[in-house]
Write a protein that holds these residues in place. Structure first.
Motif, PDB file in Angstrom:
ATOM      1  N   GLN A   1       0.839  -1.204   0.000  1.00 17.34           N
ATOM      2  CA  GLN A   1       0.000   0.000   0.000  1.00 17.34           C
ATOM      3  C   GLN A   1       0.868   1.246   0.000  1.00 17.34           C
ATOM      4  O   GLN A   1       1.398   1.633   1.039  1.00 17.34           O
ATOM      5  CB  GLN A   1      -0.872   0.015   1.247  1.00 17.34           C
ATOM      6  CG  GLN A   1      -1.757  -1.189   1.327  1.00 17.34           C
ATOM      7  CD  GLN A   1      -3.202  -0.806   1.582  1.00 17.34           C
ATOM      8  OE1 GLN A   1      -3.581   0.349   1.413  1.00 17.34           O
ATOM      9  NE2 GLN A   1      -3.996  -1.763   1.990  1.00 17.34           N
ATOM     10  N   LEU A   2       0.971   1.838  -1.164  1.00 19.22           N
ATOM     11  CA  LEU A   2       1.839   3.010  -1.342  1.00 19.22           C
ATOM     12  C   LEU A   2       1.033   4.107  -2.018  1.00 19.22           C
ATOM     13  O   LEU A   2       0.306   3.847  -2.984  1.00 19.22           O
ATOM     14  CB  LEU A   2       3.021   2.604  -2.241  1.00 19.22           C
ATOM     15  CG  LEU A   2       3.849   3.701  -2.875  1.00 19.22           C
ATOM     16  CD1 LEU A   2       4.658   4.458  -1.812  1.00 19.22           C
ATOM     17  CD2 LEU A   2       4.818   3.104  -3.903  1.00 19.22           C
ATOM     18  N   ARG A   3       1.133   5.330  -1.471  1.00 21.81           N
ATOM     19  CA  ARG A   3       0.446   6.457  -2.103  1.00 21.81           C
ATOM     20  C   ARG A   3       1.448   7.601  -2.243  1.00 21.81           C
ATOM     21  O   ARG A   3       2.074   7.997  -1.248  1.00 21.81           O
ATOM     22  CB  ARG A   3      -0.728   6.894  -1.220  1.00 21.81           C
ATOM     23  CG  ARG A   3      -1.522   8.048  -1.809  1.00 21.81           C
ATOM     24  CD  ARG A   3      -2.726   8.376  -0.944  1.00 21.81           C
ATOM     25  NE  ARG A   3      -3.534   9.418  -1.580  1.00 21.81           N
ATOM     26  CZ  ARG A   3      -4.586  10.001  -1.037  1.00 21.81           C
ATOM     27  NH1 ARG A   3      -4.990   9.645   0.171  1.00 21.81           N
ATOM     28  NH2 ARG A   3      -5.248  10.952  -1.680  1.00 21.81           N
ATOM     29  N   PHE A   4       1.599   8.114  -3.439  1.00 17.34           N
ATOM     30  CA  PHE A   4       2.466   9.273  -3.639  1.00 17.34           C
ATOM     31  C   PHE A   4       1.664  10.550  -3.407  1.00 17.34           C
ATOM     32  O   PHE A   4       0.450  10.585  -3.621  1.00 17.34           O
ATOM     33  CB  PHE A   4       3.052   9.280  -5.058  1.00 17.34           C
ATOM     34  CG  PHE A   4       4.135   8.242  -5.242  1.00 17.34           C
ATOM     35  CD1 PHE A   4       5.332   8.341  -4.550  1.00 17.34           C
ATOM     36  CD2 PHE A   4       3.959   7.166  -6.105  1.00 17.34           C
ATOM     37  CE1 PHE A   4       6.336   7.393  -4.695  1.00 17.34           C
ATOM     38  CE2 PHE A   4       4.956   6.210  -6.258  1.00 17.34           C
ATOM     39  CZ  PHE A   4       6.144   6.316  -5.548  1.00 17.34           C
ATOM     40  N   ASP A   5       2.356  11.617  -3.002  1.00 12.76           N
ATOM     41  CA  ASP A   5       1.753  12.934  -2.794  1.00 12.76           C
ATOM     42  C   ASP A   5       0.491  12.823  -1.937  1.00 12.76           C
ATOM     43  O   ASP A   5      -0.597  13.273  -2.320  1.00 12.76           O
ATOM     44  CB  ASP A   5       1.445  13.595  -4.155  1.00 12.76           C
ATOM     45  CG  ASP A   5       2.701  13.657  -5.008  1.00 12.76           C
ATOM     46  OD1 ASP A   5       3.761  14.039  -4.463  1.00 12.76           O
ATOM     47  OD2 ASP A   5       2.650  13.274  -6.192  1.00 12.76           O
ATOM     48  N   ALA A   6       0.665  12.190  -0.793  1.00 15.14           N
ATOM     49  CA  ALA A   6      -0.478  11.928   0.098  1.00 15.14           C
ATOM     50  C   ALA A   6      -0.846  13.180   0.893  1.00 15.14           C
ATOM     51  O   ALA A   6      -0.006  13.735   1.600  1.00 15.14           O
ATOM     52  CB  ALA A   6      -0.114  10.797   1.061  1.00 15.14           C
ATOM     53  N   PRO A   7      -2.097  13.646   0.780  1.00 13.80           N
ATOM     54  CA  PRO A   7      -2.520  14.843   1.533  1.00 13.80           C
ATOM     55  C   PRO A   7      -2.649  14.495   3.016  1.00 13.80           C
ATOM     56  O   PRO A   7      -3.551  13.739   3.395  1.00 13.80           O
ATOM     57  CB  PRO A   7      -3.873  15.201   0.925  1.00 13.80           C
ATOM     58  CG  PRO A   7      -4.307  13.994   0.165  1.00 13.80           C
ATOM     59  CD  PRO A   7      -3.179  13.048   0.001  1.00 13.80           C
ATOM     60  N   MET A   8      -1.764  15.019   3.839  1.00 15.13           N
ATOM     61  CA  MET A   8      -1.717  14.613   5.242  1.00 15.13           C
ATOM     62  C   MET A   8      -2.950  15.048   6.025  1.00 15.13           C
ATOM     63  O   MET A   8      -3.238  14.498   7.083  1.00 15.13           O
ATOM     64  CB  MET A   8      -0.430  15.101   5.907  1.00 15.13           C
ATOM     65  CG  MET A   8       0.809  14.376   5.404  1.00 15.13           C
ATOM     66  SD  MET A   8       0.638  12.569   5.450  1.00 15.13           S
ATOM     67  CE  MET A   8       0.518  12.283   7.204  1.00 15.13           C
ATOM     68  N   ALA A   9      -3.698  16.020   5.473  1.00 12.11           N
ATOM     69  CA  ALA A   9      -4.949  16.412   6.133  1.00 12.11           C
ATOM     70  C   ALA A   9      -5.876  15.202   6.256  1.00 12.11           C
ATOM     71  O   ALA A   9      -6.673  15.113   7.195  1.00 12.11           O
ATOM     72  CB  ALA A   9      -5.630  17.528   5.349  1.00 12.11           C
ATOM     73  N   GLU A  10      -5.760  14.262   5.330  1.00  9.14           N
ATOM     74  CA  GLU A  10      -6.626  13.061   5.376  1.00  9.14           C
ATOM     75  C   GLU A  10      -6.191  12.081   6.456  1.00  9.14           C
ATOM     76  O   GLU A  10      -6.935  11.179   6.806  1.00  9.14           O
ATOM     77  CB  GLU A  10      -6.587  12.332   4.023  1.00  9.14           C
ATOM     78  CG  GLU A  10      -7.353  13.025   2.940  1.00  9.14           C
ATOM     79  CD  GLU A  10      -7.321  12.243   1.625  1.00  9.14           C
ATOM     80  OE1 GLU A  10      -7.031  11.031   1.625  1.00  9.14           O
ATOM     81  OE2 GLU A  10      -7.573  12.886   0.596  1.00  9.14           O
ATOM     82  N   TYR A  11      -4.974  12.254   6.950  1.00  9.87           N
ATOM     83  CA  TYR A  11      -4.420  11.272   7.890  1.00  9.87           C
ATOM     84  C   TYR A  11      -4.233  11.831   9.292  1.00  9.87           C
ATOM     85  O   TYR A  11      -3.656  11.172  10.139  1.00  9.87           O
ATOM     86  CB  TYR A  11      -3.084  10.729   7.345  1.00  9.87           C
ATOM     87  CG  TYR A  11      -3.236  10.053   5.998  1.00  9.87           C
ATOM     88  CD1 TYR A  11      -3.634   8.723   5.924  1.00  9.87           C
ATOM     89  CD2 TYR A  11      -3.034  10.757   4.818  1.00  9.87           C
ATOM     90  CE1 TYR A  11      -3.800   8.100   4.696  1.00  9.87           C
ATOM     91  CE2 TYR A  11      -3.197  10.142   3.590  1.00  9.87           C
ATOM     92  CZ  TYR A  11      -3.581   8.818   3.525  1.00  9.87           C
ATOM     93  OH  TYR A  11      -3.753   8.196   2.311  1.00  9.87           O
ATOM     94  N   CYS A  12      -4.666  13.075   9.512  1.00  9.15           N
ATOM     95  CA  CYS A  12      -4.497  13.710  10.827  1.00  9.15           C
ATOM     96  C   CYS A  12      -5.850  14.192  11.320  1.00  9.15           C
ATOM     97  O   CYS A  12      -6.645  14.715  10.532  1.00  9.15           O
ATOM     98  CB  CYS A  12      -3.571  14.921  10.726  1.00  9.15           C
ATOM     99  SG  CYS A  12      -1.919  14.486  10.225  1.00  9.15           S
TER     100      CYS A  12
ATOM    101  N   GLY B   1       0.072  19.767   4.709  1.00 10.86           N
ATOM    102  CA  GLY B   1       0.489  19.591   3.312  1.00 10.86           C
ATOM    103  C   GLY B   1       0.629  18.129   2.929  1.00 10.86           C
ATOM    104  O   GLY B   1       0.232  17.224   3.681  1.00 10.86           O
ATOM    105  N   ASN B   2       1.221  17.905   1.737  1.00  6.96           N
ATOM    106  CA  ASN B   2       1.367  16.544   1.218  1.00  6.96           C
ATOM    107  C   ASN B   2       2.671  15.905   1.697  1.00  6.96           C
ATOM    108  O   ASN B   2       3.691  16.582   1.824  1.00  6.96           O
ATOM    109  CB  ASN B   2       1.447  16.576  -0.312  1.00  6.96           C
ATOM    110  CG  ASN B   2       0.088  16.847  -0.932  1.00  6.96           C
ATOM    111  OD1 ASN B   2      -0.903  17.023  -0.226  1.00  6.96           O
ATOM    112  ND2 ASN B   2       0.050  16.874  -2.242  1.00  6.96           N
ATOM    113  N   ALA B   3       2.625  14.598   1.881  1.00  4.51           N
ATOM    114  CA  ALA B   3       3.868  13.837   2.064  1.00  4.51           C
ATOM    115  C   ALA B   3       4.235  13.287   0.697  1.00  4.51           C
ATOM    116  O   ALA B   3       3.351  12.869  -0.060  1.00  4.51           O
ATOM    117  CB  ALA B   3       3.639  12.692   3.040  1.00  4.51           C
ATOM    118  N   ALA B   4       5.530  13.279   0.376  1.00  7.28           N
ATOM    119  CA  ALA B   4       5.950  12.767  -0.941  1.00  7.28           C
ATOM    120  C   ALA B   4       5.408  11.352  -1.137  1.00  7.28           C
ATOM    121  O   ALA B   4       4.958  10.995  -2.217  1.00  7.28           O
ATOM    122  CB  ALA B   4       7.465  12.783  -1.049  1.00  7.28           C
ATOM    123  N   ALA B   5       5.443  10.549  -0.066  1.00  2.63           N
ATOM    124  CA  ALA B   5       4.870   9.197  -0.160  1.00  2.63           C
ATOM    125  C   ALA B   5       4.369   8.752   1.196  1.00  2.63           C
ATOM    126  O   ALA B   5       4.903   9.186   2.229  1.00  2.63           O
ATOM    127  CB  ALA B   5       5.911   8.216  -0.679  1.00  2.63           C
TER     128      ALA B   5
END
Ligand SMILES: Cc1cc2nc3c(=O)[nH]c(=O)nc-3n(C[C@H](O)[C@H](O)[C@H](O)COP(=O)(O)OP(=O)(O)OC[C@H]3O[C@@H](n4cnc5c(N)ncnc54)[C@H](O)[C@@H]3O)c2cc1C
Length: 312
Positions: free
Chosen positions: A16-27, A33-37
């Motif tokens: 399970q890998l996601r590039f340019d992951a919007p961290m707002a969805e995970y906090c 902002g986005n994490a590179a991966a």
């Protein structure tokens, strides 16, 4: 992370890998902002392989749990964010003695699930964690606490994987646990993944355990903003005082910056009223800090872990 490194990650066989992951969805603050991966690892073997690859490529990483004490700045993070899923969600009784039981919990377990399972098993001692929306790994790393108890009081040992991919263990005696922090006697905790924790629990009747949990939940509902996007207490309490009391006394309850607001219910909760940026939240936090310092000479330290390129 450069293009070649992105290709390397994409072909590394990660489940399970996601590039340019919007961290707002995970906090839980729903900003950042986005994490590179972002990689959701499913097993210790996958975690070790990933860490070895990142070390070889000199790609930075950061392990997170359920993002309930976390804020990534709006400029994002150029490394890899790792979450522990799959086998890291397991928990089980490890050893049962006459008046003491050892429970092993994977770092990815939600605290609520663990506490509920312990209640059903008649295992007491972690009730204070009910209502804290984190994972076991996050709670251990933060030495989470409530109602006068802390994780460290029940923690017997941890398993972790270091940045070279080695599986290691530390007993509680080999850890430095302090208010909302855990440090390794040797090595840097920020560069490791806590994979499991062992807790020492007592026996009690299920009914009594569940009724203590229910009482804690009622108290929480009365004191904290229900349903608002937040990271819980934004600042640590200074010795002998409460950050919320100081911010309220500085007249900041209800103050806002953009879409971020100091909760009118609890002044140490900075809430996202919908669409706040990390910049809004951090600006509001700075305003609270400056105002509290100007009035009381106390410099508040954030409890929330702020991830920005410079420190991560
Ligand atoms: C409504 C609300 C109420 C809260 N109430 C409380 C409370 O009463 N008491 C309290 O102490 N906290 C409270 N919190 C804060 C938060 O829930 C806890 O700190 C929780 O333990 C964080 O867990 P997490 O999995 O979300 O960690 P994250 O927020 O994802 O991460 C927090 C830190 O832990 C590190 N980390 C997470 N997992 C791992 C791992 N497996 N290995 C290594 N490092 C890791 C991260 O790198 C980061 O530094 C509250 C938060 C909210 C939103």
């Amino acid at each position: 992370m450069n293009e070649q490194q992105r290709r390397l990650l994409a072909t590394a066989g990660l489940a399970q890998l996601r590039f340019d992951a919007p961290m707002a969805e995970y906090c839980t603050l729903r900003a950042g902002g986005n994490a590179a991966a972002l990689v959701d690892v499913q097993s210790t073997e996958e975690l070790r392989r990933l860490l070895v690859l990142l070390a070889e490529e000199e790609i930075k990483f950061f392990v997170i749990g359920r993002g309930s004490n976390l804020l990534v700045t709006d400029s994002g993070y150029s490394g890899v964010i790792i979450r522990l899923k799959g086998e890291f969600n397991a928990f089980a009784v490890q050893e049962r003695g006459p008046d003491f039981t050892v429970v092993k919990a994977g770092a990815g377990c939600a605290l609520g699930k663990l506490v509920s399972w312990c209640s059903g098993q008649g295992l007491a001692g972690l009730e204070f964690l009910v209502g804290i929306p984190g994972s076991v790994g996050g709670a251990v790393r933060m030495n989470a606490g409530a109602w006068g108890s802390e994780v460290g009081e029940r923690l017997l040992a941890i398993e972790f994987v270091d940045k070279e991919g080695n599986i290691r263990h530390s007993s509680a005696a080999e850890l430095r646990l302090s208010y909302r922090n855990l440090a390794l006697v040797e090595g840097e905790i920020g560069k490791t993944a806590i994979t499991a924790a062992w807790f020492g629990l007592n026996y009690d009747q299920e009914e009594k355990i569940r009724s203590r949990c229910a009482a804690y939940l009622v108290q929480r509902k009365g004191k904290q903003p229900a349903g608002a996007a937040s990271a819980g207490s934004f600042f640590k309490n200074p010795p002998g005082d409460f950050a919320g009391r100081l911010i309220e006394a500085a007249g900041l309850k209800g103050a806002s910056c953009g879409r971020a607001m100091i909760s009118p219910v609890h002044a140490n909760f900075l809430v996202n009223t919908g669409g706040a940026t990390a910049t809004d939240i951090l600006a509001l936090a700075e305003q609270a800090r400056a105002e509290v310092f100007a009035r009381f000479g106390i410099w508040l330290e954030p409890e929330v872990q702020i991830i920005q390129e410079a420190n991560a």
